[in-house]
Design a protein around this motif. Structure first.
Motif, PDB file in Angstrom:
ATOM      1  N   SER A 440      12.285  44.463 -16.280  1.00 29.02           N
ATOM      2  CA  SER A 440      11.523  43.243 -16.571  1.00 29.02           C
ATOM      3  C   SER A 440      11.332  43.007 -18.062  1.00 29.02           C
ATOM      4  CB  SER A 440      10.150  43.301 -15.874  1.00 29.02           C
ATOM      5  OG  SER A 440      10.283  43.238 -14.473  1.00 29.02           O
ATOM      6  N   VAL A 441      11.627  44.010 -18.896  1.00 23.94           N
ATOM      7  CA  VAL A 441      11.454  43.815 -20.333  1.00 23.94           C
ATOM      8  C   VAL A 441      12.486  42.830 -20.892  1.00 23.94           C
ATOM      9  CG1 VAL A 441      10.588  46.173 -20.544  1.00 23.94           C
ATOM     10  CG2 VAL A 441      12.948  45.689 -21.170  1.00 23.94           C
ATOM     11  N   TYR A 442      13.546  42.566 -20.147  1.00 26.49           N
ATOM     12  CA  TYR A 442      14.572  41.650 -20.636  1.00 26.49           C
ATOM     13  C   TYR A 442      14.221  40.211 -20.279  1.00 26.49           C
ATOM     14  CZ  TYR A 442      17.440  45.732 -21.608  1.00 26.49           C
ATOM     15  OH  TYR A 442      17.910  46.920 -22.122  1.00 26.49           O
ATOM     16  N   ALA A 443      14.626  39.305 -21.147  1.00 25.82           N
ATOM     17  CA  ALA A 443      14.364  37.882 -20.924  1.00 25.82           C
ATOM     18  C   ALA A 443      15.243  37.355 -19.793  1.00 25.82           C
ATOM     19  CB  ALA A 443      14.627  37.094 -22.203  1.00 25.82           C
ATOM     20  N   THR A 444      14.824  36.234 -19.229  1.00 25.72           N
ATOM     21  CA  THR A 444      15.622  35.559 -18.203  1.00 25.72           C
ATOM     22  C   THR A 444      16.612  34.618 -18.889  1.00 25.72           C
ATOM     23  OG1 THR A 444      13.766  35.658 -16.670  1.00 25.72           O
ATOM     24  CG2 THR A 444      15.535  34.110 -16.148  1.00 25.72           C
ATOM     25  N   LEU A 445      17.877  34.706 -18.511  1.00 23.12           N
ATOM     26  CA  LEU A 445      18.933  33.922 -19.152  1.00 23.12           C
ATOM     27  C   LEU A 445      19.431  32.816 -18.237  1.00 23.12           C
ATOM     28  CD1 LEU A 445      21.124  36.772 -20.688  1.00 23.12           C
ATOM     29  CD2 LEU A 445      19.144  35.620 -21.688  1.00 23.12           C
ATOM     30  N   ARG A 446      19.699  31.669 -18.815  1.00 25.47           N
ATOM     31  CA  ARG A 446      20.378  30.592 -18.100  1.00 25.47           C
ATOM     32  C   ARG A 446      21.858  30.621 -18.474  1.00 25.47           C
ATOM     33  NH1 ARG A 446      19.500  26.286 -20.213  1.00 25.47           N
ATOM     34  NH2 ARG A 446      18.151  26.879 -21.969  1.00 25.47           N
ATOM     35  N   PRO A 447      22.766  30.469 -17.500  1.00 22.67           N
ATOM     36  CA  PRO A 447      24.199  30.465 -17.831  1.00 22.67           C
ATOM     37  C   PRO A 447      24.501  29.456 -18.932  1.00 22.67           C
ATOM     38  CG  PRO A 447      23.891  30.550 -15.455  1.00 22.67           C
ATOM     39  CD  PRO A 447      22.528  30.324 -16.056  1.00 22.67           C
ATOM     40  N   GLY A 448      25.208  29.929 -19.934  1.00 24.10           N
ATOM     41  CA  GLY A 448      25.579  29.053 -21.035  1.00 24.10           C
ATOM     42  C   GLY A 448      24.497  28.822 -22.065  1.00 24.10           C
ATOM     43  N   ALA A 449      23.304  29.434 -21.884  1.00 28.26           N
ATOM     44  CA  ALA A 449      22.210  29.230 -22.842  1.00 28.26           C
ATOM     45  C   ALA A 449      22.605  29.771 -24.220  1.00 28.26           C
ATOM     46  CB  ALA A 449      20.948  29.922 -22.346  1.00 28.26           C
ATOM     47  N   GLU A 450      22.014  29.206 -25.244  1.00 25.60           N
ATOM     48  CA  GLU A 450      22.319  29.588 -26.611  1.00 25.60           C
ATOM     49  C   GLU A 450      21.127  30.294 -27.259  1.00 25.60           C
ATOM     50  OE1 GLU A 450      25.426  29.000 -28.294  1.00 25.60           O
ATOM     51  OE2 GLU A 450      25.931  28.749 -26.186  1.00 25.60           O
ATOM     52  N   ASP A 451      21.363  31.478 -27.810  1.00 24.18           N
ATOM     53  CA  ASP A 451      20.401  32.213 -28.633  1.00 24.18           C
ATOM     54  C   ASP A 451      19.080  32.502 -27.915  1.00 24.18           C
ATOM     55  OD1 ASP A 451      22.271  32.306 -30.572  1.00 24.18           O
ATOM     56  OD2 ASP A 451      21.379  30.765 -31.846  1.00 24.18           O
ATOM     57  N   THR A 452      19.177  32.902 -26.659  1.00 26.61           N
ATOM     58  CA  THR A 452      18.006  33.397 -25.947  1.00 26.61           C
ATOM     59  C   THR A 452      17.756  34.839 -26.369  1.00 26.61           C
ATOM     60  OG1 THR A 452      18.528  32.032 -24.034  1.00 26.61           O
ATOM     61  CG2 THR A 452      17.000  33.842 -23.677  1.00 26.61           C
ATOM     62  N   PRO A 453      16.522  35.225 -26.707  1.00 27.38           N
ATOM     63  CA  PRO A 453      16.260  36.631 -27.039  1.00 27.38           C
ATOM     64  C   PRO A 453      16.642  37.524 -25.858  1.00 27.38           C
ATOM     65  CG  PRO A 453      14.387  35.262 -27.650  1.00 27.38           C
ATOM     66  CD  PRO A 453      15.315  34.383 -26.850  1.00 27.38           C
ATOM     67  N   LEU A 454      17.355  38.599 -26.136  1.00 27.44           N
ATOM     68  CA  LEU A 454      17.729  39.525 -25.060  1.00 27.44           C
ATOM     69  C   LEU A 454      16.492  40.198 -24.474  1.00 27.44           C
ATOM     70  CD1 LEU A 454      19.884  41.044 -23.422  1.00 27.44           C
ATOM     71  CD2 LEU A 454      19.970  42.727 -25.289  1.00 27.44           C
ATOM     72  N   VAL A 455      15.577  40.614 -25.339  1.00 27.02           N
ATOM     73  CA  VAL A 455      14.342  41.268 -24.905  1.00 27.02           C
ATOM     74  C   VAL A 455      13.210  40.266 -24.953  1.00 27.02           C
ATOM     75  CG1 VAL A 455      12.674  43.091 -25.463  1.00 27.02           C
ATOM     76  CG2 VAL A 455      15.129  43.524 -25.718  1.00 27.02           C
ATOM     77  N   ASP A 456      12.426  40.214 -23.891  1.00 24.01           N
ATOM     78  CA  ASP A 456      11.247  39.350 -23.862  1.00 24.01           C
ATOM     79  C   ASP A 456      10.224  39.904 -24.849  1.00 24.01           C
ATOM     80  OD1 ASP A 456       8.820  38.047 -23.243  1.00 24.01           O
ATOM     81  OD2 ASP A 456       9.402  37.773 -21.151  1.00 24.01           O
ATOM     82  N   ARG A 457       9.919  39.138 -25.883  1.00 21.72           N
ATOM     83  CA  ARG A 457       9.072  39.629 -26.977  1.00 21.72           C
ATOM     84  C   ARG A 457       7.665  40.008 -26.524  1.00 21.72           C
ATOM     85  NH1 ARG A 457      11.397  34.879 -29.493  1.00 21.72           N
ATOM     86  NH2 ARG A 457      13.006  35.439 -31.029  1.00 21.72           N
ATOM     87  N   ARG A 458       7.248  39.553 -25.355  1.00 23.42           N
ATOM     88  CA  ARG A 458       5.892  39.857 -24.892  1.00 23.42           C
ATOM     89  C   ARG A 458       5.769  41.292 -24.385  1.00 23.42           C
ATOM     90  NH1 ARG A 458       4.957  36.118 -20.152  1.00 23.42           N
ATOM     91  NH2 ARG A 458       7.087  36.851 -19.719  1.00 23.42           N
ATOM     92  N   PHE A 459       6.899  41.952 -24.129  1.00 25.52           N
ATOM     93  CA  PHE A 459       6.888  43.272 -23.509  1.00 25.52           C
ATOM     94  C   PHE A 459       6.944  44.371 -24.566  1.00 25.52           C
ATOM     95  CE2 PHE A 459       7.974  40.660 -19.995  1.00 25.52           C
ATOM     96  CZ  PHE A 459       7.735  41.372 -18.830  1.00 25.52           C
ATOM     97  N   ALA A 460       6.342  45.504 -24.232  1.00 29.99           N
ATOM     98  CA  ALA A 460       6.504  46.708 -25.040  1.00 29.99           C
ATOM     99  C   ALA A 460       7.811  47.383 -24.656  1.00 29.99           C
ATOM    100  CB  ALA A 460       5.332  47.657 -24.807  1.00 29.99           C
ATOM    101  N   LEU A 461       8.614  47.770 -25.650  1.00 30.07           N
ATOM    102  CA  LEU A 461       9.925  48.336 -25.348  1.00 30.07           C
ATOM    103  C   LEU A 461       9.838  49.733 -24.736  1.00 30.07           C
ATOM    104  CD1 LEU A 461      12.346  47.103 -28.116  1.00 30.07           C
ATOM    105  CD2 LEU A 461      12.658  46.973 -25.662  1.00 30.07           C
ATOM    106  N   TYR A 462       8.689  50.418 -24.892  1.00 26.32           N
ATOM    107  CA  TYR A 462       8.582  51.713 -24.219  1.00 26.32           C
ATOM    108  C   TYR A 462       8.462  51.559 -22.708  1.00 26.32           C
ATOM    109  CZ  TYR A 462       3.579  50.617 -24.864  1.00 26.32           C
ATOM    110  OH  TYR A 462       2.348  50.003 -24.892  1.00 26.32           O
TER     111      TYR A 462
END
Length: 612
Positions: A440-462
């Motif tokens: 769940s730490v990864y962002a949700t992607l739309r097919p063909g979307a441009e420059d979506t952050p790979l990691v959802d910035r709201r989440f802690a990476l640990y």
């Protein structure tokens, strides 16, 4: 009359302005960086209190070394207590991590404090040893009004910590304490403290900001500082636990109290000093009451850092912790083994598995004798998370270890928390739920979307807590099942597919052994909680020590780059991955992952662009 309240929180043993894991100065962090700010803030007004809001004695190498010494008679005053006494703290609350070593060690450490230690919503049972904390403090102070006249002011201090400590530290606290939900405990304690003679009441809330609404679930009850501020009878609230800088760093949509007591959250690790200013006046009965208040943060900068050693307060602090500082640096310089290649975490969340695999392989080897005594024919899974991989701690929060000498400080950076490691029996359904939380730490992607952050910035990476021993694929076109606090927000969402062990699909009924640390085993962060009856054995009471011992005996072995999971193609969606500027020294890692640099952002992170 003007009263200023200065506050720190979540210091986590960051006392000196030094990064022990990198063995270099950290002039803008630690209590030492705040010392000049404390001195100048005191000099500006006549009446000042200095308070700490908990999570003080645990964290970092100095914390582990000092805790281990605390069990020895004649070890001297714990450096955290010596530091707070040197700076003249008036009172302190306790946070959840202040229970990590148990009540006996807690009492040995805090028992030497010259200031009151408060915790309102935790009550010892008859089975508990004597404790270091009291339910409230009533500070009797002589204060000076605007005309220069002296008066008596009685300041009530309450302190609260998350009720989840009974789960997080159940091995230490089971049957020894009871914990009351924060808002319930406060509703009873505030009028009682007023009745005992408090003119004003300050709450040390070791609890995240929350939404401001009363909690509806156990998970929400962890973070209730804004809801606490809505209760009548409080004059100031000091927040903590979530490491958020408030009032500067509040997420979008978070309501702030328009009236009521000022609320301040001084971030963590000495990044900021909380400052609350109250204006008081006498009421008709002659008692002092708050008529206005404000809150702000003061953060160290290069100007204050340059002159910090010249302030009286900073020199007093340096003397108080000098021996422990030297002892910690010496311990962290100890050689462990040789590292065959560079080990970084700049791309750990984007596909570079070297650090995670080193951890998992070493812990698997360490646990092998215990596994052999129980279920050697059942597949063993190893839970591993990377703690220094950017995120809230900023663009310098990464591992970057060159080949050659692997020192104790490097091992502590890989495994920074002295959690126990325990072995549990789990099912395929359990591990699938665990991985949904991690992915769940990864962002949700739309097919063909441009420059979506790979990691959802709201989440802690640990919270990217992987289970080594399995393989799987992740579909980021599917919404995340969990939110940043671990709560389920999309119950039917399933990102994880093709889950397999040794090449065969995993069924819900399959049996596994899981090696997990005590923090995750308790369900922390919204991961599935491991039931007490699932426990097979304790492998170690201290994961970093076991890791260092195993590496010293066997070395690292080859550094494997592959992660146990892969992303499903997302229709060519273009993603941005944020990492530290030190990643530029490792272009081969970016190239292997199909990433190209795309400039830096205002926070100092470097962005890399790729396609899925």
């Amino acid at each position: 009359m003007h009263l200023r309240i200065l506050a720190t929180t979540d210091l986590h043993m960051a006392l000196a302005a030094w990064d022990y894991l990198a063995d270099r100065p950290a002039p803008l962090s630690g209590l030492a960086a705040l010392a000049p700010l404390i001195e100048s803030a005191r000099a500006e007004v006549r009446n000042v209190l200095l308070l700490d809001n908990g999570d003080l004695i645990q964290g970092g190498p100095m914390g582990e070394i000092a805790a281990s010494r605390a069990v020895t008679a004649g070890a001297g005053t714990h450096p955290a207590i010596a530091a707070l006494d040197a700076l003249g703290y008036d009172a302190a609350g306790l946070g959840n991590h202040d229970f990590n070593y148990g009540l006996d060690i807690q009492r040995r450490i805090y028992g030497a404090a010259s200031f009151p230690v408060v915790l309102t919503n935790v009550t010892p049972t008859p089975l508990a040893p004597p404790v270091a904390f009291r339910p409230h403090a009533l500070l009797d102070r002589q204060v000076i009004d605007a005309e220069g006249a002296r008066h008596r002011l009685r300041i009530g201090i309450l302190a609260f910590c998350p009720p989840q400590i009974l789960r997080w530290d159940r091995a230490h606290l089971r049957d020894r304490v009871t914990v009351t939900p924060i808002l319930e405990a406060a509703a009873a304690a505030i009028p009682a403290l007023r009745a005992a003679g408090a003119d004003i009441v300050v709450a040390l809330s070791h609890s995240g900001l929350g939404s401001g609404a009363p909690p509806r679930t156990e998970a929400e009850a962890e973070n209730v500082t804004l809801a606490l501020a809505e209760l009548p009878g409080l004059d100031a609230v000091i927040g903590g636990h979530d490491h958020v800088a408030h009032p500067q760093d509040v997420g979008p949509g978070t309501p702030l109290p328009a009236t009521g007591p000022p609320v301040v959250g001084p971030a963590a690790n000495g990044a900021a000093l909380g400052v609350v200013d109250l204006t008081l006046a006498r009421d008709a009965g002659g008692c002092w009451r708050r008529i206005s208040g404000s809150a702000h943060l003061r953060s160290p900068d290069h100007a204050t850092a340059t002159g910090q050693d010249r302030t009286i307060t900073a020199r007093r602090l340096a003397r108080a912790i000098a021996d422990d500082h030297a002892r910690t640096r010496a311990a962290m310089a100890r050689d462990i083994c040789r590292l065959p290649g560079p080990l970084t975490t700049y791309f750990a969340a984007a596909g570079d598995g070297r650090a995670a695999n080193l951890l998992a392989d070493t812990l698997r080897r360490a646990a092998a004798p215990v596994v052999a005594r129980h279920d050697p024919d059942v597949p063993l899974l190893v839970s591993v998370a990377i703690y220094r991989a950017g995120g809230r701690a900023g663009p310098d929060n990464y591992l970057d270890i060159p080949p050659g000498r692997l020192a104790a400080r490097h091992v502590d950076a890989l495994c920074p928390f002295a959690n126990a490691l325990t072995l549990h029996r789990v099912t395929g359904a359990f591990v699938a739920a665990w991985l949904e939380r991690a992915m769940s730490v990864y962002a949700t992607l739309r097919p063909g979307a441009e420059d979506t952050p790979l990691v959802d910035r709201r989440f802690a990476l640990y919270d990217l807590d992987l289970l080594h021993g399995l393989t799987w694929r992740v579909d980021l076109a599917v919404p995340a099942r969990h939110g940043p606090d671990g709560a389920v927000v999309a119950p039917g969402a399933t990102r994880v597919s093709d889950l397999a062990v040794e090449g065969r699909p995993v069924r819900d009924s399959d049996r596994f052994l899981l090696l997990a640390n005590s923090y995750r085993a308790a369900g922390s962060g919204g991961f599935p909680e491991l039931a007490p009856e699932s426990l097979v054995a304790e492998v170690t009471a201290n994961a970093p020590i076991l890791l260092a011992d195993t590496l010293a005996r066997h070395g690292t072995g080859p550094l494997r780059p592959e992660l146990p999971f892969a992303f499903r193609p997302a229709g060519g969606a273009r993603v941005l991955f944020e990492t530290g500027p030190g990643a530029r020294a490792h272009p081969e890692l970016a190239h292997a992952l199909g990433l190209a640099e795309a400039g830096a952002d205002d926070a100092g992170f470097v962005r890399y662009r790729g396609r899925l």
